[in-house]
Enzyme design. Structure first.
Site, PDB file in Angstrom:
ATOM      1  N   ARG A   1      62.651  43.352  51.705  1.00 64.23           N
ATOM      2  CA  ARG A   1      63.045  44.764  51.815  1.00 64.23           C
ATOM      3  C   ARG A   1      62.687  45.331  53.189  1.00 64.23           C
ATOM      4  NH1 ARG A   1      62.164  45.679  45.889  1.00 64.23           N
ATOM      5  NH2 ARG A   1      64.037  44.614  45.153  1.00 64.23           N
TER       6      ARG A   1
ATOM      7  N   SER B   1      55.365  36.262  66.124  1.00 64.16           N
ATOM      8  CA  SER B   1      55.594  37.419  67.005  1.00 64.16           C
ATOM      9  C   SER B   1      55.313  37.007  68.437  1.00 64.16           C
ATOM     10  CB  SER B   1      54.650  38.539  66.594  1.00 64.16           C
ATOM     11  OG  SER B   1      54.584  39.510  67.614  1.00 64.16           O
ATOM     12  N   SER B   2      55.993  37.641  69.381  1.00 64.31           N
ATOM     13  CA  SER B   2      55.769  37.285  70.791  1.00 64.31           C
ATOM     14  C   SER B   2      54.375  37.700  71.272  1.00 64.31           C
ATOM     15  CB  SER B   2      56.836  37.913  71.683  1.00 64.31           C
ATOM     16  OG  SER B   2      56.808  39.316  71.573  1.00 64.31           O
ATOM     17  N   CYS B   3      53.653  38.517  70.480  1.00 62.20           N
ATOM     18  CA  CYS B   3      52.310  38.920  70.921  1.00 62.20           C
ATOM     19  C   CYS B   3      51.274  37.816  70.724  1.00 62.20           C
ATOM     20  CB  CYS B   3      51.865  40.214  70.250  1.00 62.20           C
ATOM     21  SG  CYS B   3      51.549  40.039  68.501  1.00 62.20           S
TER      22      CYS B   3
ATOM     23  N   TYR C   1      46.501  41.194  64.982  1.00 66.09           N
ATOM     24  CA  TYR C   1      47.794  40.743  64.454  1.00 66.09           C
ATOM     25  C   TYR C   1      48.147  39.374  65.062  1.00 66.09           C
ATOM     26  CZ  TYR C   1      52.853  41.070  63.492  1.00 66.09           C
ATOM     27  OH  TYR C   1      54.137  40.845  63.065  1.00 66.09           O
TER      28      TYR C   1
ATOM     29  N   LYS D   1      48.873  35.759  63.226  1.00 66.99           N
ATOM     30  CA  LYS D   1      50.134  35.014  63.402  1.00 66.99           C
ATOM     31  C   LYS D   1      49.873  33.608  63.952  1.00 66.99           C
ATOM     32  CE  LYS D   1      53.229  37.872  61.867  1.00 66.99           C
ATOM     33  NZ  LYS D   1      54.047  37.514  60.691  1.00 66.99           N
TER      34      LYS D   1
ATOM     35  N   LEU E   1      61.808  43.486  67.833  1.00 62.04           N
ATOM     36  CA  LEU E   1      63.053  43.616  67.054  1.00 62.04           C
ATOM     37  C   LEU E   1      63.326  45.069  66.715  1.00 62.04           C
ATOM     38  CD1 LEU E   1      62.325  40.685  64.565  1.00 62.04           C
ATOM     39  CD2 LEU E   1      63.817  40.606  66.581  1.00 62.04           C
TER      40      LEU E   1
ATOM     41  N   HIS F   1      57.379  51.036  66.018  1.00 59.12           N
ATOM     42  CA  HIS F   1      57.520  50.464  67.355  1.00 59.12           C
ATOM     43  C   HIS F   1      58.265  51.460  68.248  1.00 59.12           C
ATOM     44  CE1 HIS F   1      56.840  46.725  65.004  1.00 59.12           C
ATOM     45  NE2 HIS F   1      56.140  46.427  66.072  1.00 59.12           N
TER      46      HIS F   1
ATOM     47  N   ASP G   1      49.400  51.393  77.230  1.00 56.02           N
ATOM     48  CA  ASP G   1      50.627  50.688  77.635  1.00 56.02           C
ATOM     49  C   ASP G   1      50.792  49.372  76.880  1.00 56.02           C
ATOM     50  OD1 ASP G   1      51.864  52.299  79.473  1.00 56.02           O
ATOM     51  OD2 ASP G   1      50.902  51.387  81.228  1.00 56.02           O
TER      52      ASP G   1
END
Ligand code: GFB
Length: 305
Positions: free
Chosen positions: A10, A104-106, A133, A137, A163, A176, A266
């Protein structure tokens, strides 16, 4: 026919995967929070034993923007560790044939080379606003690799860039940047406000991928890729936050001033993924940022505002 479970079906990514599968005539299984608590190992285990699932898209996670990540480190670390561990373990134990884990790219170092290749994982310090986070991941990726190595479980890990799209979170505190700015510029435009304030210096650079492209990449990789090596999924170019704000203002039709609130963080100076591994496999994205923001703004007006 395979029985496919979209965990987190969802949410932003999960619902896009559901739409993408339905377009192929496949009806995946989705379980809302009321039906299945992914934080409860016993419940997850019984659910898998009962439902005889063949494939799992693991898109369930506690997610949020820079402020939420920085404010709720315990939940971002704990909930994500528990959800992914429960799902990966029960999927393997109950005979699932393939699992796709969304990272995730982080996960990459704060000052990674740009664009960031998959093999820069664990080569430097993480960005402090989202290290909790990111650590969860990274543990998810390692769990997939460990279950593949020890048990031969076909689990793959996919790293999306930032995304956006329909079904996103438009809450100004926890979202985000892209949905936050869609909402801020829309509300300013409706109210005839003279200016909109965005967080930080406006100079960080981010790459944005429409979630329908992401879902297409997930289905492509689920059906064609099997390896312990992670795969980046991105658009291929990045823009500064100030440029993003100007683009969204243009889509929304706001022609006032853009102010900067430099007291807000930032985060990572730049996040652009190296997507050459995925390109070599034969997949590329299609929805440009302008097109994607246009359609996301349409969705927002119809469903949210
Ligand atoms: O998208 P975002 O919240 O997260 O913020 P990250 C991106 C940039 O946009 C930051 C700036 O430099 C923000 O300061 N920004 C400007 C804003 N105005 C706003 C605003 O109104 N709202 C928000 N949210 N940002 C997240 C991670 O990092 O990216 C997660 O915290 C995850 O872990 C996700 O990896 C993809 O791109 O900095």
């Amino acid at each position: 026919m395979s029985r496919i479970f979209v965990a987190g079906g969802r949410g932003l990514v999960g619902s896009a995967i559901v739409r993408r599968l339905q377009a192929d005539g496949v009806e995946p299984v989705v379980a809302g929070r009321d039906e299945l608590d992914l934080l409860d190992q016993q419940a997850v285990d019984s659910w898998f034993a009962e439902h005889k699932i063949d494939q799992v898209y693991l898109a369930a996670a506690k997610v949020g923007g820079i402020h939420a990540n920085d404010t709720y480190p315990a939940e971002f670390l704990r909930d994500n560790l528990v959800i992914q561990t429960n799902v990966i373990h029960s999927a393997w134990k109950n005979g699932v044939k393939k699992l796709l884990f969304l990272g995730s790219s982080c996960i990459y170092p704060r000052l990674a080379p740009q664009p960031m290749p998959e093999d820069c994982l664990l080569t430097g310090a993480l960005e402090p606003t989202n290290e909790w986070y990111a650590i969860a991941k990274i543990a998810g990726i390692k769990l997939c690799q460990a279950y593949r190595k020890q048990y031969g479980f076909d689990a793959i890990s996919i790293m999306p860039t930032n995304l956006y799209g329909p079904d996103d979170n438009f809450d100004l505190e926890s979202s985000h940047v892209l949905p936050a700015l869609v909402r801020k510029f829309h509300e300013a435009s409706e109210a005839g406000a003279a200016s909109v304030t965005i967080w930080g210096t406006g100079s960080p650079r981010r790459e944005f991928l429409h979630v329908d492209d992401m879902a297409d990449a997930c289905v492509f990789l689920m059906n064609s890729y099997s390896s312990a090596d992670l795969v980046n999924v991105g658009w291929g170019t990045d823009i500064s936050i100030l440029e993003l704000a100007a683009l969204i203002a243009d889509v929304v039709g706001f022609d006032g001033k853009i102010d900067l609130d430099a007291s807000k963080p930032d985060g990572t100076p730049r996040k652009l993924l190296d997507t050459s591994r995925l390109s070599a496999l034969g997949w590329g994205p299609e929805i440009s940022l302008r097109q994607g923001i246009d359609s996301t703004y349409d969705w927002y007006r119809k469903n949210y505002s």
